[in-house]
Motif scaffolding. Structure first.
Motif, PDB file in Angstrom:
ATOM      1  N   ALA A  19       0.828  -1.201   0.000  1.00  0.00           N
ATOM      2  CA  ALA A  19       0.000   0.000   0.000  1.00  0.00           C
ATOM      3  C   ALA A  19       0.866   1.255   0.000  1.00  0.00           C
ATOM      4  O   ALA A  19       0.569   2.233  -0.700  1.00  0.00           O
ATOM      5  CB  ALA A  19      -0.940  -0.009   1.207  1.00  0.00           C
ATOM      6  N   ARG A  39       1.032   4.142  -2.887  1.00  0.00           N
ATOM      7  CA  ARG A  39       0.804   5.552  -2.559  1.00  0.00           C
ATOM      8  C   ARG A  39       1.960   6.410  -3.069  1.00  0.00           C
ATOM      9  O   ARG A  39       1.752   7.478  -3.654  1.00  0.00           O
ATOM     10  CB  ARG A  39       0.649   5.720  -1.046  1.00  0.00           C
ATOM     11  N   THR A  89      -8.235   1.826  -6.813  1.00  0.00           N
ATOM     12  CA  THR A  89      -7.237   2.022  -5.763  1.00  0.00           C
ATOM     13  C   THR A  89      -6.961   3.499  -5.554  1.00  0.00           C
ATOM     14  O   THR A  89      -6.898   3.985  -4.415  1.00  0.00           O
ATOM     15  CB  THR A  89      -5.923   1.306  -6.135  1.00  0.00           C
ATOM     16  N   LYS A 106     -10.045   5.410  -4.084  1.00  0.00           N
ATOM     17  CA  LYS A 106     -10.289   5.079  -2.672  1.00  0.00           C
ATOM     18  C   LYS A 106      -9.459   5.975  -1.756  1.00  0.00           C
ATOM     19  O   LYS A 106      -9.917   6.410  -0.691  1.00  0.00           O
ATOM     20  CB  LYS A 106      -9.968   3.604  -2.419  1.00  0.00           C
ATOM     21  N   GLN A 107      -8.225   6.248  -2.154  1.00  0.00           N
ATOM     22  CA  GLN A 107      -7.339   7.072  -1.332  1.00  0.00           C
ATOM     23  C   GLN A 107      -7.519   8.559  -1.597  1.00  0.00           C
ATOM     24  O   GLN A 107      -7.446   9.378  -0.680  1.00  0.00           O
ATOM     25  CB  GLN A 107      -5.870   6.704  -1.596  1.00  0.00           C
ATOM     26  N   PHE A 108      -7.758   8.900  -2.870  1.00  0.00           N
ATOM     27  CA  PHE A 108      -7.824  10.310  -3.274  1.00  0.00           C
ATOM     28  C   PHE A 108      -9.062  10.520  -4.151  1.00  0.00           C
ATOM     29  O   PHE A 108      -8.986  10.421  -5.372  1.00  0.00           O
ATOM     30  CB  PHE A 108      -6.559  10.698  -4.043  1.00  0.00           C
TER      31      PHE A 108
END
Length: 206
Positions: A12, A16, A50, A53-55
C-alpha cells in the motif's frame, strides 16, 4: 499473520508513493487542470479504484503531495528548550534544512510556480498546509525564548523569517535553477550553524 499484514502495508505504501510521484510529474508537465485522476492512475500503474479510494479528488491528491513533502523526516519531539536558544535554534534549523533540501521540495515549488497563472489556489494550499505550520513552530519558539528571557525578540515573525531565509537561500533556492545542486551534508550543516550564530548575534541576550 503479522508478516502478511506488514507485506500488505508495504504494498500500500509503495502504491501511494507511486501515485504521488506520478501526480507530481503530470501536474508539472501538463498542468493541474488538464490532468485527470485516470491519467495519474495509469502513470502510477495502479487501478482507478485504488486511486479513487485514497484520493477521491485532485485536491485531495495535491494536498497529500504537500503533506508528504512538508512532513519532517527528522522529528523534533517536544518543542526545544526555550532557555537554550543555541541548541533549540540549531534543532529547528536542521529540520528545516532537511525539509527544503529534498529534491521533492524543489519539485513542489516548481509545480506551484508553473501553475500559478491558471491554478493560483495551489500556491495558497501549499503555503497554508505546508509552510505555515512549520513557520508557526519556529515563530512560537522565538516567542517562548523571548518570554523566557533567553532571546531579545520584539517581532518573532521577522526573526523566524530571517533565520529560515538564510537556510533556504543556500539549501533550496539554488536547486530551483541548478538541477545538479547538491551541497552535501557538511555544507548544509555549516549553513545552518551560520544561520544560528547570526540569529544569536542579533537576538541573543547581550
Amino acid at each position: 499473520m503479522p508478516g502478511t499484514s506488514s507485506f500488505h502495508q508495504r504494498i500500500a505504501a509503495d502504491k501511494r508513493a507511486a501515485v504521488l510521484a506520478a501526480a507530481t510529474t503530470l501536474f508539472g508537465a501538463q498542468g493541474f487542470a488538464r490532468t485527470s485522476l485516470a491519467q495519474v492512475a495509469a502513470a502510477a500503474q495502479v487501478s482507478r479504484a485504488t486511486l479513487f479510494k485514497q484520493f477521491p479528488t485532485k485536491d485531495d491528491l495535491f494536498d497529500a503531495i504537500v503533506d508528504e513533502v512538508w512532513t519532517p523526516r527528522v522529528r523534533l519531539g517536544a518543542r526545544p528548550d526555550p532557555t537554550d536558544p543555541e541548541t533549540g535554534l540549531r534543532a529547528l534549523g536542521t529540520v528545516y534544512a532537511d525539509l527544503v533540501g529534498q529534491p521533492s521540495m524543489a519539485g513542489l515549488f516548481r509545480l506551484v510556480i508553473a501553475q500559478a497563472p491558471s491554478s493560483p489556489e495551489l500556491g495558497r494550499r501549499q503555503f497554508d498546509l505546508g509552510k505555515v505550520p512549520f513557520f508557526e513552530e519556529v515563530r512560537g519558539y522565538f516567542r517562548a525564548a523571548a518570554d523566557a528571557g533567553s532571546l531579545t525578540v520584539q517581532d518573532p515573525t521577522t526573526a523566524a523569517t530571517q533565520m529560515l531565509g538564510m537556510i533556504s537561500n543556500f539549501v533550496l533556492w539554488p536547486r530551483m535553477f541548478l538541477v545538479d545542486w547538491d551541497p552535501g551534508s557538511a555544507a548544509v550543516a555549516h549553513a545552518v550553524e551560520e544561520a544560528v550564530l547570526t540569529t544569536l548575534a542579533r537576538y541573543g541576550d547581550r
